[in-house]
Motif scaffolding. Sequence first.
Motif, mmCIF file in Angstrom:
data_model
loop_
_atom_site.group_PDB
_atom_site.id
_atom_site.type_symbol
_atom_site.label_atom_id
_atom_site.label_comp_id
_atom_site.label_asym_id
_atom_site.label_seq_id
_atom_site.Cartn_x
_atom_site.Cartn_y
_atom_site.Cartn_z
ATOM 1 N N THR A 137 0.835 -1.201 0.000
ATOM 2 C CA THR A 137 0.000 0.000 0.000
ATOM 3 C C THR A 137 0.871 1.253 0.000
ATOM 4 O O THR A 137 1.721 1.435 0.875
ATOM 5 N N VAL A 159 1.025 5.127 0.677
ATOM 6 C CA VAL A 159 0.294 5.936 1.647
ATOM 7 C C VAL A 159 0.839 7.366 1.666
ATOM 8 O O VAL A 159 2.060 7.573 1.743
ATOM 9 N N TYR A 206 -2.200 10.181 7.184
ATOM 10 C CA TYR A 206 -2.268 9.207 8.279
ATOM 11 C C TYR A 206 -1.165 9.570 9.280
ATOM 12 O O TYR A 206 -0.152 8.875 9.398
ATOM 13 N N TYR A 226 -0.132 4.364 9.147
ATOM 14 C CA TYR A 226 -1.199 3.658 8.441
ATOM 15 C C TYR A 226 -1.769 2.578 9.356
ATOM 16 O O TYR A 226 -1.031 1.875 10.055
ATOM 17 N N PHE A 240 -8.562 1.267 10.692
ATOM 18 C CA PHE A 240 -8.805 1.800 9.348
ATOM 19 C C PHE A 240 -10.129 2.558 9.312
ATOM 20 O O PHE A 240 -10.201 3.671 8.766
ATOM 21 N N TRP A 253 -9.050 5.479 0.922
ATOM 22 C CA TRP A 253 -8.235 4.748 -0.044
ATOM 23 C C TRP A 253 -8.898 4.717 -1.405
ATOM 24 O O TRP A 253 -10.064 5.078 -1.557
ATOM 25 N N ALA A 294 -4.557 6.550 0.436
ATOM 26 C CA ALA A 294 -3.765 5.338 0.227
ATOM 27 C C ALA A 294 -4.232 4.629 -1.031
ATOM 28 O O ALA A 294 -5.380 4.795 -1.463
ATOM 29 N N ARG A 347 3.376 0.582 3.060
ATOM 30 C CA ARG A 347 2.960 -0.178 4.224
ATOM 31 C C ARG A 347 2.196 -1.451 3.829
ATOM 32 O O ARG A 347 1.713 -1.581 2.704
#
Length: 517
Positions: free
Chosen positions: A230, A232, A237, A241, A248, A263, A343, A385
């Motif tokens: 991912t 980011v 964040y 993350y 989340f 995302w 993300a 991440r």
Amino acid sequence: MNSKNKTLSFVIIFALLAVSLAACAPAAPAVDTAAEEAAAQLSEMEAKLAEAEAKAGEAASASEDELAAAQAELESAQAALEDAQAAAEAAAAASVDAEVDFLTWYQYDETNEDPASDERVGNQYLRDTIPQFNEEFEGKWNWVNRPKAWDKMPQELIAAVIAGGTVPDIIELGSQNIMIYYNNGALQDLSEWAQAQSWWADMDPSGIASCTAPDGSLLCIPGAMRPHLTYVWADMYPDGYPTTPEAFVENAERLKAEGKFAWTYFGSTAYAGNGVGRMVWSLISSYGGTYEDGEGNMYLTSPETVAAIEFLRMTVAEGYNPETVFAGGFVEEDSFKDASAGAIPTGLFGYRYINPLTAPDGTAYSKGSADDMLDAIAAGDVVLRAMFAPDGQTPGCGIDIQGFGVPVGAENIEAAYDYINWVMTPEQNPRFVLEPGAGFPANLAMLDHPDLQLPFYQEAAVALESSVCTPWYGTLENRELAAEMIMNVIYKLVKEDPTADIVTELTAVQDEYNAGR
């Protein structure tokens, strides 16, 4: 005969003997060295002839008849020299004629110099490396590339193999297409040859596994591995993350209140269900779910798989993603490019395509190339991440490889072998990994190469060290059919008909697939 005339005759005879010996010398064992040897012989003959002419000049007091005879012999020597020159030119021509075209199919086009092309990195790679390869293998192989659309390549190759038509000596491929090639008998088994190569012991087992068919045959050689992780925006964040679904959701609600998306991802059914191995698989595998039972049967109804789909359905209903995630054409990337989404779970290779970028604080990364993402990572604006996972589960991720297959019916198998070995060298492999491979080296000996000591790889290591990456298809043999069926049903459940019963729909799909085995 006076001494000067004797000297003249001796020199001329010596020159003629040199010419004759050179002209009658045995042919070089290899065509590509014949021209070099002929050139050396010519140089020696020219020196001898010059010496003879100089000596002849010293014999100015010789009689007219003797000088005429000497001139005739010199002209004869010159004619022999010209014949040798013609032979050398013929040898050089034979060297060129002996060079064999080596054909590849890449998704890249070296003739496309459009700086805005999505494939500009791969296009440039071919523009640079085709001349390098041809120089190193001059007189033996001449690399010719025929660009093919990435999503049409499998069908074109299979059709050519079945029809007995012209096929490339090397085809660039991703491991997601191995099964369609396997089911249609389109690729050769490279196991015996590969295991005898010097680089074999350094190959990553997961990369080799991705190239291995159900019968154990090795249908490709991985050049680079492409795990999924991912990307980011760090500022969106600030506490890091999330590592759990609950965290989340908490962050997604915060970002939603700010007019942002948590995302964006590829959630479309486009490209024959290609999304099945992207974010969807990272999420499902992070929940401990699966698409198969380990014995070739489709298995979608485990509690873990159902829980992951329930979570995804909820995130769509709550508006944590832009609508473009379902549009296809990779337009979902735009929401990360302009930082309207925090993300984007995607393949490691995504850095090549997701550009230009504007960070949340307005910083522009606007080269319009892969350098934009690399620069954003180096600046700390973007971090890499792992997918979040429920307590007790390990983050999962998909993995693909980018490598090379040798089609059934390839005319120049030795050229294919030479090419693969060439790409695997320390001089060439890092560049393949960084550019068209866009991933991690499958040849682990390259990890310490100076060219790979980048913040990008350091960030990727953070994500991958805490993840377990596996191919989405597992033991499923009909992967192309499975991909479409699975992605279609997930799309139906989270977008098209979010009130449909998840277990009922998943059961129907797995039963249909298994009935056709």
